[in-house]
Design an enzyme around this catalytic site. Structure first.
Site, PDB file in Angstrom:
ATOM      1  N   GLY A  51      77.674 -27.775  -9.230  1.00 39.27           N
ATOM      2  CA  GLY A  51      78.206 -28.709  -8.235  1.00 39.27           C
ATOM      3  C   GLY A  51      79.707 -28.540  -8.108  1.00 39.27           C
ATOM      4  N   SER A  52      80.369 -29.587  -7.685  1.00 35.31           N
ATOM      5  CA  SER A  52      81.796 -29.481  -7.383  1.00 35.31           C
ATOM      6  C   SER A  52      82.644 -29.507  -8.660  1.00 35.31           C
ATOM      7  CB  SER A  52      82.208 -30.634  -6.477  1.00 35.31           C
ATOM      8  OG  SER A  52      82.053 -31.856  -7.170  1.00 35.31           O
ATOM      9  N   THR A  53      83.842 -28.989  -8.555  1.00 39.90           N
ATOM     10  CA  THR A  53      84.744 -28.956  -9.708  1.00 39.90           C
ATOM     11  C   THR A  53      85.127 -30.361 -10.187  1.00 39.90           C
ATOM     12  OG1 THR A  53      85.515 -26.746  -9.209  1.00 39.90           O
ATOM     13  CG2 THR A  53      87.034 -28.145 -10.454  1.00 39.90           C
ATOM     14  N   VAL A  82      83.442 -33.154 -10.132  1.00 43.50           N
ATOM     15  CA  VAL A  82      82.319 -33.753 -10.872  1.00 43.50           C
ATOM     16  C   VAL A  82      82.094 -32.984 -12.184  1.00 43.50           C
ATOM     17  CG1 VAL A  82      79.839 -34.247 -10.843  1.00 43.50           C
ATOM     18  CG2 VAL A  82      81.215 -34.742  -8.822  1.00 43.50           C
ATOM     19  N   GLY A  83      82.240 -31.663 -12.143  1.00 38.95           N
ATOM     20  CA  GLY A  83      82.095 -30.862 -13.364  1.00 38.95           C
ATOM     21  C   GLY A  83      83.101 -31.280 -14.423  1.00 38.95           C
ATOM     22  N   LYS A 121      67.731 -33.631 -12.286  1.00 37.64           N
ATOM     23  CA  LYS A 121      68.281 -34.622 -11.348  1.00 37.64           C
ATOM     24  C   LYS A 121      68.839 -33.855 -10.154  1.00 37.64           C
ATOM     25  CE  LYS A 121      71.461 -36.624  -9.970  1.00 37.64           C
ATOM     26  NZ  LYS A 121      71.802 -36.638  -8.529  1.00 37.64           N
ATOM     27  N   GLU A 158      88.215 -25.735  -1.147  1.00 35.23           N
ATOM     28  CA  GLU A 158      86.885 -25.269  -0.764  1.00 35.23           C
ATOM     29  C   GLU A 158      86.391 -26.056   0.447  1.00 35.23           C
ATOM     30  OE1 GLU A 158      83.801 -26.383  -3.548  1.00 35.23           O
ATOM     31  OE2 GLU A 158      82.810 -24.453  -3.274  1.00 35.23           O
ATOM     32  N   GLU A 195      78.599 -24.673 -13.410  1.00 34.83           N
ATOM     33  CA  GLU A 195      78.797 -23.721 -12.306  1.00 34.83           C
ATOM     34  C   GLU A 195      79.393 -24.510 -11.155  1.00 34.83           C
ATOM     35  OE1 GLU A 195      75.147 -21.497 -11.827  1.00 34.83           O
ATOM     36  OE2 GLU A 195      75.773 -20.380 -13.594  1.00 34.83           O
ATOM     37  N   CYS A 206      78.601 -21.401  -2.685  1.00 36.93           N
ATOM     38  CA  CYS A 206      79.785 -21.373  -3.550  1.00 36.93           C
ATOM     39  C   CYS A 206      80.393 -19.981  -3.666  1.00 36.93           C
ATOM     40  CB  CYS A 206      79.413 -21.894  -4.932  1.00 36.93           C
ATOM     41  SG  CYS A 206      77.983 -21.034  -5.606  1.00 36.93           S
TER      42      CYS A 206
END
Ligand code: NAD
Length: 486
Positions: A237-239, A241-242, A184, A391, A259, A293
């Site tokens: 992706g972003s923290t 969403v992680g 995805k 970030e 990651e 990143c």
């Protein structure tokens, strides 16, 4: 290009999205590159089910069969390079130099690497162990091996900066180890990934082994992570969403490789080679407009060289050509979207409001179209400034002064992230000493160059797990112990 139909790949069939299509916009020209399929939740579920159905047979293929297919896919990617480079360039806004030298070739290299990886030993011999007689079993010399087994269905979810490279870094090792995948890509730039799916189908991966879904919102990814058919989520992706993915996946013990975000510290000591330090830090602006990143976006400069570092960076920023990514001398292209540009601009404003000195940039360059932010330098920041803590994912460098080594380490470790830090010094012993104190997954000493065989991943809120080289193969496997009496 706009006339090309981009399709989902579900159970070996290329299909349109049940919910139609949505436009993919070129971040430099703001024109439509093509239409991406809008997958329904039912299609996401069908893709996950197809991957689960394909798993038993695929996981029993030989390493040689898997290696041959991965190599074949690399051959086909090379054949379609002339089509893929302009497509990736247009949907990401990458400069032509980055699109040509990194976006597509790195994807091919990753497939070649994991074609070889499929042949790496998956069995780890263990020394025989002498065991006493117990109520459980008679004693004896027990032999044992640890076997790397595939995990099952892997959901591969990626961000927008390097769509096919990121995906290849997940699909390559996952398939090499005998997993099946549902991929995805990011909503902003999924088109080349749909072509990538077609390439994998044409290479001969059996139906269901590779599935591709796309969608404009978060719902496709959410449905995939929640699917009962998914055994592992490999997410970049972003923290935030992680973290959300971790919460959902944790309920069903889905394996995770996360990651996430970074805020790379670049510690510059008084004895550093300043040309090297400034050149390396300037990569924040010059490499994909800072949408990286691992970039050294947070400079921590010792007071003896602080003024020189700021002046050097100011000069470097002023030299970079910002503009049309297709022009060969353009170094800084646009950000991915208007939304991302607004986010970066708001954080620049917060950084200045909280006492940072805007040395260069901060404004939109004078260009007719495109989501550009000029290379920006904010100096004299306190460690708790929002621009130092958060970030940007854009072409912005912040600078914090320091006095001694302990302070440098404390400032470097003083964010929630821990992905990639850099140490610039002529003193090798100090470089190693400092590196060991940094709470970060990766440290570059006097360089931004990588070693792709080294493990890659984050400490703290920058993620969980490691990939890279053979570590990537390990990430997509579960260890099984087999024990027998000797
Ligand atoms: P993002 O987290 O917004 O989105 C990444 C992907 O997750 C997209 O495909 C998105 O559709 C999907 N997604 C969103 N919500 C979801 C949910 N609830 N469940 C499942 N999937 C969901 O990230 P982005 O804005 O595309 O990319 C920028 C971020 O990626 C930055 O934070 C950057 O540091 C990070 N990044 C990290 C690495 C790394 O290796 N550590 C590499 C590149 C980018």
């Amino acid at each position: 290009m706009a006339a090309q139909a981009f399709r989902l790949l579900i159970a070996g069939e290329q299909v349109g999205g049940d919910r139609g299509t949505y436009d993919i916009v070129n971040p430099a020209t703001e024109t439509v590159v093509g239409q991406a399929p809008e997958a329904s939740t039912a299609q996401v579920e069908a893709a996950a089910e197809a991957a689960a159905d394909a798993f038993p047979a695929w996981s029993r293929t030989t390493p040689e069969e898997r290696a041959a297919l991965l190599d074949r896919a690399a051959d086909l990617l090379r054949e379609r390079m002339d089509e893929l480079i302009p497509l990736v360039q247009a949907e990401t806004g990458a400069t032509m130099r980055v699109a040509k030298t990194m976006q597509v070739p790195t994807c091919i290299e990753r497939f070649r690497r994991y074609a070889r990886g499929a042949l790496e030993p998956a069995t780890i011999p263990l020394p025989p162990s002498e065991m006493p007689t117990t109520a459980l079993a008679p004693g004896g010399i027990m032999g044992a091996i640890a076997v790397r087994q595939p995990v099952g269905v892997v959901a591969c979810i990626t961000p927008y900066n390097f769509p096919i490279v990121n995906m290849a870094g997940k699909i390559g090792p996952a398939l090499a180890m005998g997993n099946t995948v549902v991929v995805k890509p990011a909503p902003q730039d999924p088109l080349a990934v749909t072509v990538f799916g077609e390439v994998l189908r044409d290479a001969g991966f059996p139906p269901g082994v590779v599935n591709v879904i796309t969608g404009s919102g978060a719902d496709a990814g959410q449905a995939l992570v929640a699917s009962e058919h998914v055994d592992m989520v490999s997410f970049t992706g972003s923290t935030p969403v992680g973290r959300a993915i971790g919460e959902v996946a944790g309920r069903d013990m889905k394996r995770l490789l996360l990651e996430l975000g970074g805020k790379g510290a670049g510690i510059v000591f008084d004895d550093a080679d300043l040309a090297t330090a400034i050149g390396t830090i300037s990569s924040v602006w010059a490499f994909h407009s800072g949408q990286i990143c691992t970039a050294p976006t947070r400079v921590i400069a010792q007071r003896g060289v602080y003024d020189q570092v700021v002046a050097g960076l100011q000069k470097a920023a002023g030299r970079l050509k910002v503009g049309d990514p297709l022009e060969p001398d353009t170094v800084v292209g646009p950000l991915i979207s208007d939304v991302q540009r607004s986010r970066v601009e708001a954080l620049i404003a917060a950084g200045v409001e909280q006492g940072g000195e805007l040395v260069v940039g901060g404004q939109r360059p004078d260009l007719a179209t495109g989501f550009y932010v000029a290379p920006t330098l904010i100096a004299g920041c306190k460690p708790d400034n929002a621009a130092v803590q958060q970030e940007f994912f854009g072409p912005v460098v912040v600078v914090v002064p320091f006095d001694d080594e302990d302070e440098a380490v404390a400032v470097a470790n003083g964010t929630e992230f821990g992905l990639y830090d850099y140490v610039f010094t002529a003193d090798t012993a100090r470089a190693m000493r400092v590196a060991r104190q940094l709470r970060t997954g990766n440290v570059g000493i006097n360089t931004a160059q990588r070693n792709h065989e080294a493990p890659f991943g984050g400490f703290k809120m920058s993620g969980v797990g490691r990939d890279g080289g053979s570590f990537g193969l390990h990430a997509y496997s579960e260890l099984q112990s087999i024990v027998w009496p000797g």
